[in-house]
Enzyme design. Sequence first.
Site, PDB file in Angstrom:
ATOM      1  N   THR A 184       0.592  -1.188   0.330  1.00  5.90           N
ATOM      2  CA  THR A 184      -0.127   0.174  -0.382  1.00  5.90           C
ATOM      3  C   THR A 184       0.915   1.105   0.519  1.00  5.90           C
ATOM      4  O   THR A 184       1.715   1.386   0.692  1.00  5.90           O
ATOM      5  CB  THR A 184      -1.120   0.056   2.070  1.00  5.90           C
ATOM      6  OG1 THR A 184      -1.239  -1.191   1.416  1.00  5.90           O
ATOM      7  CG2 THR A 184      -1.952   1.309   1.208  1.00  5.90           C
ATOM      8  N   VAL A 213     -13.499  -3.679   1.653  1.00  5.96           N
ATOM      9  CA  VAL A 213     -13.178  -2.472   2.678  1.00  5.96           C
ATOM     10  C   VAL A 213     -11.880  -1.915   3.059  1.00  5.96           C
ATOM     11  O   VAL A 213     -12.574  -2.338   4.429  1.00  5.96           O
ATOM     12  CB  VAL A 213     -14.003  -0.886   1.896  1.00  5.96           C
ATOM     13  CG1 VAL A 213     -13.892   0.240   2.123  1.00  5.96           C
ATOM     14  CG2 VAL A 213     -14.738  -1.148   0.584  1.00  5.96           C
ATOM     15  N   GLY A 214     -10.511  -1.593   3.399  1.00  9.41           N
ATOM     16  CA  GLY A 214      -9.959  -1.680   3.990  1.00  9.41           C
ATOM     17  C   GLY A 214     -10.551  -0.368   4.951  1.00  9.41           C
ATOM     18  O   GLY A 214     -10.970   0.877   4.530  1.00  9.41           O
ATOM     19  N   ASP A 215      -8.921   0.014   5.395  1.00  7.17           N
ATOM     20  CA  ASP A 215      -8.289   1.745   6.463  1.00  7.17           C
ATOM     21  C   ASP A 215      -8.177   2.171   5.061  1.00  7.17           C
ATOM     22  O   ASP A 215      -9.057   3.539   5.626  1.00  7.17           O
ATOM     23  CB  ASP A 215      -7.592   1.200   7.169  1.00  7.17           C
ATOM     24  CG  ASP A 215      -6.467   0.928   6.545  1.00  7.17           C
ATOM     25  OD1 ASP A 215      -6.680   0.077   6.139  1.00  7.17           O
ATOM     26  OD2 ASP A 215      -5.149   1.928   7.351  1.00  7.17           O
ATOM     27  N   THR A 235      -0.462   1.507   7.035  1.00  2.69           N
ATOM     28  CA  THR A 235      -0.149   0.698   6.373  1.00  2.69           C
ATOM     29  C   THR A 235      -0.539  -0.548   7.075  1.00  2.69           C
ATOM     30  O   THR A 235       0.000  -0.472   7.559  1.00  2.69           O
ATOM     31  CB  THR A 235       1.014   0.743   5.111  1.00  2.69           C
ATOM     32  OG1 THR A 235       0.290  -1.099   4.353  1.00  2.69           O
ATOM     33  CG2 THR A 235       2.050   0.621   5.456  1.00  2.69           C
ATOM     34  N   GLY A 236      -1.865  -1.466   6.752  1.00  2.00           N
ATOM     35  CA  GLY A 236      -0.785  -2.538   7.087  1.00  2.00           C
ATOM     36  C   GLY A 236      -2.425  -4.087   7.151  1.00  2.00           C
ATOM     37  O   GLY A 236      -3.591  -3.595   5.949  1.00  2.00           O
ATOM     38  N   GLY A 238      -5.491  -4.198   7.278  1.00  2.00           N
ATOM     39  CA  GLY A 238      -7.217  -2.758   7.540  1.00  2.00           C
ATOM     40  C   GLY A 238      -7.918  -2.734   8.819  1.00  2.00           C
ATOM     41  O   GLY A 238      -8.390  -1.907   9.214  1.00  2.00           O
TER      42      GLY A 238
END
Length: 316
Positions: A184, A213-215, A235-236, A238
């Site tokens: 990311t 959907v992530g963070d 990043t990571g 989410g």
Amino acid sequence: MRIFIRIGAIFLFLCSLIVAQTSKFGIAIHGGAGLIKNLANDKEKEYISKLEEALITGYKILENNGSAVDAITSAIAILEDSPLFNAGKGAVLNENGIAELDASIMDGKTLKAGAVAGVHHVKNPIKLAKLIMEKSPHVMMIGSGAEEFGKMFNIELVDSTYFITKERWEQYLKMKDTLEKHGTVGAVALDKNGNLAAGTSTGGMMMKKFGRVGDSPIIGAGTYANNNTCAVSCTGHGEYFIRLGVAKDISSLIEYKNMSLNDAANEIINKLSQLGGTGGVIAIDKYGNIAMPFNTEGMFRGYYLSDGKINIKIYK
Ligand code: ASP
């Protein structure tokens, strides 16, 4: 008397010029966190030179009195165009073998924000997030509606196959590496006028369920900026970042508890670890301090400040 007032005014004007010229500015970027170790020498060089290109591009914009928003948008677009990272070209694929892209941006001066989720044809999702921030009354748009909106402003659309690199396709076919994905991209910046901005762009998690959907496109989770505190890009994994509201929480610790940027960012990464999440953040505060904590083996990261040299790191 008048002459004194005039001299005073000229003096103040000159002082303001000096302050404007000497005020610290800079940019920090990341290219994802995860199980990054023992990269082959030439691969490592490729990553470093792309991160350097993005940093220099963003820095030059700031140096020429450009805004933090413009600096991070250009830096992120460079990383999106590179197949090395999990954003734009080279994004990881979802369960259906499709790149489904998310991005967001926030302007710390106005607290305006733009976000896009689940798009399949937008070459640079960060540019669409910026458009949503600047040209729509909304913060977040998703899927085909977001793409339709982008079309109205001539955003560059591509066939969905554009995003798929040979490496990602093989990864998908083997269905391997499903727990460790990184790449990311994100950027935070402080411009000469003291404005902060943050942005993040991603393909999300490898083999994610379609529609997940992530963070990264969620303001307050993966991205946050406020001129009174700091700008953060995460990043990571989410889901953990959403549950902790990581980016806003760092800003809130500074705002309400008077914490330093470094302490605030580390506190939240500790919380992330306690909850079982992995990843990292990059952050810059209104004074130009940088923090980049992470709890994974590595995180592609770097910064370039007006009072220093370019600094790029991959491992701990
Ligand atoms: N945070 C991103 C997501 O969960 C992935 C990453 O940063 O690696 O979608």
